[in-house]
Design an enzyme around this catalytic site. Structure first.
Site, PDB file in Angstrom:
ATOM      1  N   ASP A  14       0.780  -1.231  -0.156  1.00  0.00           N
ATOM      2  CA  ASP A  14      -0.054  -0.180   0.002  1.00  0.00           C
ATOM      3  C   ASP A  14       1.025   1.371   0.025  1.00  0.00           C
ATOM      4  OD1 ASP A  14      -1.456   2.180   0.679  1.00  0.00           O
ATOM      5  OD2 ASP A  14      -2.622   1.069   2.461  1.00  0.00           O
ATOM      6  N   ASP A  54      -6.699  -0.146  -1.633  1.00  0.00           N
ATOM      7  CA  ASP A  54      -5.442   0.630  -1.505  1.00  0.00           C
ATOM      8  C   ASP A  54      -4.054  -0.049  -1.793  1.00  0.00           C
ATOM      9  OD1 ASP A  54      -5.493  -0.209   1.028  1.00  0.00           O
ATOM     10  OD2 ASP A  54      -5.313   1.581   2.100  1.00  0.00           O
ATOM     11  N   ASN A 106      15.940  -8.568   0.763  1.00  0.00           N
ATOM     12  CA  ASN A 106      14.587  -8.838  -0.086  1.00  0.00           C
ATOM     13  C   ASN A 106      13.375  -8.213   1.002  1.00  0.00           C
ATOM     14  OD1 ASN A 106      13.404 -10.538   2.464  1.00  0.00           O
ATOM     15  ND2 ASN A 106      14.899 -12.130   1.862  1.00  0.00           N
ATOM     16  N   ASP A 133      -7.946  -6.900   0.277  1.00  0.00           N
ATOM     17  CA  ASP A 133      -7.711  -5.341   1.083  1.00  0.00           C
ATOM     18  C   ASP A 133      -8.489  -5.816   2.263  1.00  0.00           C
ATOM     19  OD1 ASP A 133      -6.884  -2.910   1.618  1.00  0.00           O
ATOM     20  OD2 ASP A 133      -8.304  -1.809   0.691  1.00  0.00           O
ATOM     21  N   TYR A 230       1.125   0.328  14.807  1.00  0.00           N
ATOM     22  CA  TYR A 230       0.055   0.338  13.774  1.00  0.00           C
ATOM     23  C   TYR A 230       0.547   0.897  12.455  1.00  0.00           C
ATOM     24  CZ  TYR A 230      -4.190   0.237  10.818  1.00  0.00           C
ATOM     25  OH  TYR A 230      -4.891   0.150   9.891  1.00  0.00           O
ATOM     26  N   LYS A 233      -3.372  -2.701   8.017  1.00  0.00           N
ATOM     27  CA  LYS A 233      -3.363  -4.226   8.048  1.00  0.00           C
ATOM     28  C   LYS A 233      -2.590  -4.782   6.841  1.00  0.00           C
ATOM     29  CE  LYS A 233      -6.350  -6.733  10.690  1.00  0.00           C
ATOM     30  NZ  LYS A 233      -5.722  -6.662  11.931  1.00  0.00           N
ATOM     31  N   GLN A 243      -6.290 -27.461 -11.448  1.00  0.00           N
ATOM     32  CA  GLN A 243      -6.600 -28.548 -12.308  1.00  0.00           C
ATOM     33  C   GLN A 243      -5.270 -29.741 -12.073  1.00  0.00           C
ATOM     34  OE1 GLN A 243     -10.006 -26.692 -13.272  1.00  0.00           O
ATOM     35  NE2 GLN A 243      -9.257 -28.811 -13.952  1.00  0.00           N
ATOM     36  N   SER A 244      -5.545 -30.718 -12.781  1.00  0.00           N
ATOM     37  CA  SER A 244      -4.765 -31.996 -13.034  1.00  0.00           C
ATOM     38  C   SER A 244      -3.918 -32.227 -11.786  1.00  0.00           C
ATOM     39  CB  SER A 244      -3.916 -31.692 -14.358  1.00  0.00           C
ATOM     40  OG  SER A 244      -4.478 -31.094 -15.283  1.00  0.00           O
ATOM     41  N   ARG A 267      -9.821   0.728  10.365  1.00  0.00           N
ATOM     42  CA  ARG A 267      -8.887   0.590  11.194  1.00  0.00           C
ATOM     43  C   ARG A 267      -8.031  -0.350  11.601  1.00  0.00           C
ATOM     44  NH1 ARG A 267      -9.075   5.913  13.514  1.00  0.00           N
ATOM     45  NH2 ARG A 267     -10.966   7.240  12.466  1.00  0.00           N
ATOM     46  N   ASP A 288     -14.839   1.784   5.403  1.00  0.00           N
ATOM     47  CA  ASP A 288     -13.640   1.441   4.723  1.00  0.00           C
ATOM     48  C   ASP A 288     -13.535  -0.109   4.180  1.00  0.00           C
ATOM     49  OD1 ASP A 288     -12.600   4.081   4.914  1.00  0.00           O
ATOM     50  OD2 ASP A 288     -11.288   3.492   6.309  1.00  0.00           O
TER      51      ASP A 288
HETATM   52  P1  13P Z   1      -5.260  -0.300   5.041  1.00  0.00           P
HETATM   53  O1  13P Z   1      -4.611  -1.319   5.642  1.00  0.00           O
HETATM   54  O2  13P Z   1      -6.076  -0.883   3.636  1.00  0.00           O
HETATM   55  O3  13P Z   1      -4.319   0.637   4.606  1.00  0.00           O
HETATM   56  O4  13P Z   1      -6.438   0.180   5.808  1.00  0.00           O
HETATM   57  C1  13P Z   1      -6.227   0.739   7.142  1.00  0.00           C
HETATM   58  C2  13P Z   1      -7.383   1.402   7.762  1.00  0.00           C
HETATM   59  O5  13P Z   1      -7.388   2.204   8.802  1.00  0.00           O
HETATM   60  C3  13P Z   1      -8.895   1.284   7.208  1.00  0.00           C
HETATM   61  O6  13P Z   1      -9.644   2.029   7.970  1.00  0.00           O
HETATM   62  P1  13P Z   2     -13.665 -30.208 -18.193  1.00  0.00           P
HETATM   63  O1  13P Z   2     -14.154 -31.437 -18.498  1.00  0.00           O
HETATM   64  O2  13P Z   2     -14.583 -29.067 -18.763  1.00  0.00           O
HETATM   65  O3  13P Z   2     -12.024 -30.160 -18.465  1.00  0.00           O
HETATM   66  O4  13P Z   2     -13.751 -30.021 -16.667  1.00  0.00           O
HETATM   67  C1  13P Z   2     -13.054 -30.929 -15.846  1.00  0.00           C
HETATM   68  C2  13P Z   2     -12.920 -30.196 -14.333  1.00  0.00           C
HETATM   69  O5  13P Z   2     -11.972 -30.409 -13.621  1.00  0.00           O
HETATM   70  C3  13P Z   2     -14.262 -29.403 -13.938  1.00  0.00           C
HETATM   71  O6  13P Z   2     -14.017 -28.847 -12.766  1.00  0.00           O
HETATM   72 MG    MG Z   3      -4.001   2.213   3.496  1.00  0.00          MG
HETATM   73 MG    MG Z   4      -5.068  -1.793   2.182  1.00  0.00          MG
END
Ligand code: 13P
Ligand code: 13P
Ligand code: MG
Ligand code: MG
Length: 383
Positions: A14, A54, A106, A133, A230, A233, A243-244, A267, A288
């Site tokens: 966000d 958001d 990361n 969200d 805070y 969220k 599938q498969s 909130r 919200d």
């Molecule tokens: P977000 O976690 O989507 O930013 O929302 C926070 C919030 O305070 C919603 O009322």
């Molecule tokens: P189809 O026969 O359309 O491939 O569907 C199989 C299936 O997994 C439906 O949920």
């Molecule tokens: Mg937000």
């Molecule tokens: Mg959000």
């Protein structure tokens, strides 16, 4: 790095809302697309940028594996570019989820949420990407249980021989920073004992037991514990293979036909229904919310993202939306009372400690009733 393998990385943040916490505008998506477009062929194979409320969601495919520094840096750069725009436009909470001044290694622990999986692409590889969200990662506990462990939801658990040996759930204790793997069907009750406690436990991954193939992954970053206060969220994302030998697309969507209550909403401090919506309707505003979930279906073609098919836009989910709105009306009547309001341990934003601080000198001890009882016991008046 196994070069046969494709990685799907969904990284979200966000970085600002128009207005308040309601919506990430197009300008932010375009800023992210600009950054990702330059990385096509260099780092990533393909991408799709969307938003749920958001939260901006970057869906990327590549061959660099999960937790790759270059991929995470790319996502970070995209969010930084979007934050610049958000700041120019003075959007609400500009840069909300970029908690660190700079990128290091990361994105985990720095604010954004991420769900990543690496696998050998099957001859046909359908995947469903969920974006939410106004809720938190444990919102996926109930639906993932139904998808991968409940034969009344997933007919394939009974009929598809490659699923009958069941699925393994990697459950994270998000407060104690521990994880455990539980096998279904035989450990179903232990699994439910944990994941029914959505305050503490969140499903991170699901594996098919027959061959340990990854089946699902959820972002479980808990912003409140990361930032120590805070900061919004940790609205989650998830990727599920279909599938498969995995549940069918319709089996993956089926739990959302009966909306469940999740933590989040206003909130980040209230229970409310999770409403399945198409991309166009991922625009929470009432109190919200209520919390939204989108489901985007893709087919992978050598890592290219074919799609999306906006799965919850289907009329088949109209009734679920109606039910969610009825649930919203019912629980909203409780106002600041539990069970609409979250228990204090789950409230992500509360001034109750400050209220208590102000009142601390005004509290008086109660009459000591238990002591009276003890005295009677000493005298032998009661058992
Ligand atoms: P977000 O976690 O989507 O930013 O929302 C926070 C919030 O305070 C919603 O009322
Ligand atoms: P189809 O026969 O359309 O491939 O569907 C199989 C299936 O997994 C439906 O949920
Ligand atoms: Mg937000
Ligand atoms: Mg959000």
């Amino acid at each position: 790095m196994d070069n046969n393998k494709i990685t799907v990385s969904v990284i979200k943040a966000d970085v600002g809302g128009l207005c308040g916490h309601t919506l990430a505008p197009e300008d932010l998506l375009e800023a992210c697309e600009g950054v990702l477009e330059e990385a096509v062929d260099e780092l990533i194979i393909d991408y799709y940028v969307t938003r749920c409320g958001d939260d901006v969601d970057l869906i990327m495919t590549h061959k660099m594996g999960v937790d790759n520094e270059k991929i995470h840096k790319l996502a970070w750069n995209a969010f930084e570019e979007a934050t610049k725009i958000a700041k120019e436009l003075k959007l609400y909470g500009a840069g909300q989820d970029l908690l660190a001044e700079c990128f290091s290694g990361n994105v985990r622990g720095l604010g954004p949420g991420c769900a990543e999986m690496e696998f050998v692409e099957r001859p046909s590889e359908p995947i469903v990407v969920f974006c939410c969200d106004k809720t938190d990662p444990a919102a996926f506990n109930l639906p993932l249980y139904k998808i991968f462990a409940d034969p009344f939801n997933t007919a394939g658990l009974v009929f598809d021989p490659s699923m009958t040996s069941g699925f393994a759930f990697e459950v994270h204790d998000v407060i104690g920073s521990k994880k455990v793997i539980l096998n279904t069907p035989e450990e179903t009750y232990s699994l439910l004992a944990l994941i029914g406690d959505v305050e503490r436990y969140a499903i991170k991954r699901v594996y098919r037991r027959r061959d340990n193939e990854i089946a699902a992954v959820v972002s479980t970053e808990k912003l409140n514990y990361i930032a120590g206060e805070y900061v919004g969220k940790d609205d989650p994302v998830a990727v599920v293979r279909a599938q498969s030998g995995f549940p069918a697309v319709g089996e993956i969507l089926e739990p959302f036909a009966n909306p469940h209550f999740v933590a989040g909403w206003m909130r980040g401090s209230h229970w409310g229904p999770l409403m399945p919506v198409g991309e166009e309707d991922a625009t929470p505003s009432r109190f919200d919310g209520p919390a939204r979930i989108m489901a985007l279906g893709f087919q992978l073609a050598d890592g290219m993202l074919i799609g999306p098919n906006d799965l919850f836009a289907d009329k088949g989910f109209d009734k679920a939306r109606e039910k969610a709105l009825e649930m919203a009306d019912i629980i909203r009547r409780m106002g600041p009372f539990q069970p609409h309001r979250l228990p204090s341990g789950m409230m992500e934003y509360t001034t109750v400690p400050k209220v208590l601080e102000k009142l601390k000198d005004r509290f008086e001890p109660l009459d000591d009733e238990p002591k009276k009882l003890e005295k009677c016991r000493d005298r032998g008046d009661v058992e």
